[in-house]
Write an enzyme that holds these catalytic residues in place. Structure first.
Site, PDB file in Angstrom:
ATOM      1  N   ASN A   1       8.774  -1.673  -4.591  1.00 53.88           N
ATOM      2  CA  ASN A   1       8.184  -0.347  -4.758  1.00 53.88           C
ATOM      3  C   ASN A   1       7.903   0.216  -3.374  1.00 53.88           C
ATOM      4  O   ASN A   1       6.825   0.015  -2.820  1.00 53.88           O
ATOM      5  CB  ASN A   1       6.898  -0.420  -5.583  1.00 53.88           C
ATOM      6  CG  ASN A   1       6.161   0.907  -5.595  1.00 53.88           C
ATOM      7  OD1 ASN A   1       6.745   1.956  -5.307  1.00 53.88           O
ATOM      8  ND2 ASN A   1       4.878   0.874  -5.908  1.00 53.88           N
TER       9      ASN A   1
ATOM     10  N   CYS B   1       5.454  -5.639   1.865  1.00 52.82           N
ATOM     11  CA  CYS B   1       5.676  -4.208   1.625  1.00 52.82           C
ATOM     12  C   CYS B   1       5.108  -3.346   2.759  1.00 52.82           C
ATOM     13  O   CYS B   1       5.637  -3.385   3.864  1.00 52.82           O
ATOM     14  CB  CYS B   1       5.112  -3.815   0.258  1.00 52.82           C
ATOM     15  SG  CYS B   1       5.802  -2.282  -0.391  1.00 52.82           S
TER      16      CYS B   1
ATOM     17  N   GLU C   1       5.081 -11.684  -5.220  1.00 48.70           N
ATOM     18  CA  GLU C   1       4.114 -11.923  -6.305  1.00 48.70           C
ATOM     19  C   GLU C   1       4.614 -11.334  -7.612  1.00 48.70           C
ATOM     20  O   GLU C   1       4.164 -11.710  -8.690  1.00 48.70           O
ATOM     21  CB  GLU C   1       2.735 -11.372  -5.934  1.00 48.70           C
ATOM     22  CG  GLU C   1       2.506  -9.899  -6.160  1.00 48.70           C
ATOM     23  CD  GLU C   1       3.213  -8.992  -5.178  1.00 48.70           C
ATOM     24  OE1 GLU C   1       3.186  -7.761  -5.374  1.00 48.70           O
ATOM     25  OE2 GLU C   1       3.818  -9.510  -4.202  1.00 48.70           O
TER      26      GLU C   1
ATOM     27  N   GLY D   1       9.129   3.609  -0.425  1.00 38.65           N
ATOM     28  CA  GLY D   1       9.928   4.770  -0.063  1.00 38.65           C
ATOM     29  C   GLY D   1      10.320   4.785   1.403  1.00 38.65           C
ATOM     30  O   GLY D   1      11.067   5.666   1.841  1.00 38.65           O
TER      31      GLY D   1
ATOM     32  N   GLY E   1       0.820  -1.200   0.000  1.00 37.76           N
ATOM     33  CA  GLY E   1       0.000   0.000   0.000  1.00 37.76           C
ATOM     34  C   GLY E   1       0.856   1.252   0.000  1.00 37.76           C
ATOM     35  O   GLY E   1       2.085   1.183   0.076  1.00 37.76           O
TER      36      GLY E   1
ATOM     37  N   HIS F   1       8.333  -7.700  -3.258  1.00 40.18           N
ATOM     38  CA  HIS F   1       7.087  -8.276  -3.779  1.00 40.18           C
ATOM     39  C   HIS F   1       7.311  -9.690  -4.326  1.00 40.18           C
ATOM     40  O   HIS F   1       7.717  -9.858  -5.476  1.00 40.18           O
ATOM     41  CB  HIS F   1       6.507  -7.385  -4.877  1.00 40.18           C
ATOM     42  CG  HIS F   1       5.898  -6.134  -4.370  1.00 40.18           C
ATOM     43  ND1 HIS F   1       4.578  -6.033  -3.991  1.00 40.18           N
ATOM     44  CD2 HIS F   1       6.436  -4.920  -4.129  1.00 40.18           C
ATOM     45  CE1 HIS F   1       4.322  -4.815  -3.558  1.00 40.18           C
ATOM     46  NE2 HIS F   1       5.439  -4.109  -3.636  1.00 40.18           N
TER      47      HIS F   1
END
Length: 359
Positions: A291, A249, A336, A293, A221, A334
């Site tokens: 992905n 994540c 997946e 930050g 998210g 990730h």
């Protein structure tokens, strides 16, 4: 030639480009991703909520728009910046071009930008805010610098529960807390015979206990994990249920915060499909898709309740945690992996093995 548009960074740097997609002005946090493929998955990844994405790969859009490859029904980024966008995509699965798709979805695109220089600035100075505008002289720099990504998880999460079932026998029932999930997370679970109930981010421990599930999944998210105070408090109660749990994540970060560990904002984050991570239990290195930050601060992990499981080979940041006080583990990357390498898909098998141990 398209209409001229400009990206203005909060440090005063201006990049000229050509507009495509939707009209308008957009302020957001500027981040870059290094994936050579997977632009459709990037565009539909809600982890980019409140950000405008710079693609470092120079040609984007060459295989068109393929709805079957979307990671959500929503657009993740606020805007999209590329060197070149392909106006004549060639793929038998394509259902249109990025320009048309962006116009339909209200996404602002900017092409012809020197993405190499832009990426170098972000790498050296760190992530910063930017605005896409027709008039650089009219930019309010105080407002630009003050922009913050807030309320991202609640804005991204589903509002109602829904169930995704396997074609065959239901082997396990899993509650998937949606913080802005990628569809491929539940695809991997369903592929292994799980009936997945996707739940709003505010679903309580009591509600999950009443569902009678075999496992709990925490999704990826957007945004600063530490701002989700209510969710973090709820996760403390969810851990007490003793149900096997797997976080990815943002789910990894929230689970760490629920244990009293700390998170920090990285200089420019990890976004792309080529991040090396090392399993500290086996010594094996995997290439992963990432992905994010923010990261869990390794030094804040309490050795009595957890141990670091993966680290990033490039910068040594925490990439995974195995918990000792409850049947849970989590990873920053990730597994997946859409788009990206499939090296770490076995983590889903480990999650299923953990559920079987708990029978």
């Amino acid at each position: 030639m398209g209409k001229t548009g400009y990206l203005v960074l909060e440090n005063g740097k201006i990049f000229r480009g050509e507009r495509f997609g939707a009209e308008g002005e957009m302020t957001a946090e500027v981040v870059f991703t290094t994936g050579m493929t997977g632009y459709l998955e990037t565009l539909t990844d809600r982890s980019y909520w409140g950000q405008m994405v710079v693609q470092t790969f120079p040609l984007i859009g060459n295989y068109g728009v393929i709805p079957a490859d979307f990671e959500s029904d929503a657009i993740g980024p606020s805007a999209y910046i590329v060197k070149h966008w392909c106006q004549a995509p060639s793929n038998f699965r394509s259902e249109g071009s990025l320009d048309t798709f962006f116009k339909e979805r209200g996404v602002i695109g900017l092409s012809g930008v020197d993405t190499r220089t832009l990426t170098k600035i972000i790498r050296e100075a760190g992530v910063m805010n930017g605005v896409i505008t027709d008039d650089p002289a009219a930019v309010d720099f105080e407002a630009l610098k003050a922009y913050r990504v807030t309320g991202a998880v609640k804005a991204s999460s589903t509002k109602e529960r829904y169930v995704v079932s396997p074609a065959g026998e239901v082997k396990k029932k899993i509650a998937l807390l949606d913080f802005g999930l990628k569809k491929n997370i539940y695809r991997e679970l369903v592929k292994r015979g799980a009936e997945v109930t996707v739940c709003p981010c505010s679903t309580t421990a009591q509600e999950i206990a009443a569902m009678g599930v075999d496992g709990i999944m925490l999704s990826n998210g957007p945004g600063d994990p530490a701002e989700n105070v209510e969710i973090i408090a709820n996760l403390r109660e969810i851990c007490k249920l003793g149900i096997p749990l797997f976080g990815i994540c943002l789910g990894h970060q929230l689970l760490a915060l629920a244990h009293g560990f700390q998170t920090e904002k990285l200089k420019y984050g990890h976004r792309g499909a080529n991040q090396p991570v090392k399993n500290l239990e086996t010594g094996r290195v995997y290439i992963s898709s990432q992905n994010h930050g923010y990261a869990v601060v390794s030094g804040s992990i309490d050795g009595k309740t957890a141990k670091e499981l993966f680290v990033n080979v490039n910068d040594g940041t925490c990439e995974g945690i195995r918990y000792l006080d409850c049947p849970a583990f989590s990873v920053q990357f990730h597994p997946e992996a859409c788009g990206g390498p499939l090296d770490t898909q076995e983590l889903f098998d480990q999650f299923f093995a953990m559920m079987k141990e708990g029978e």
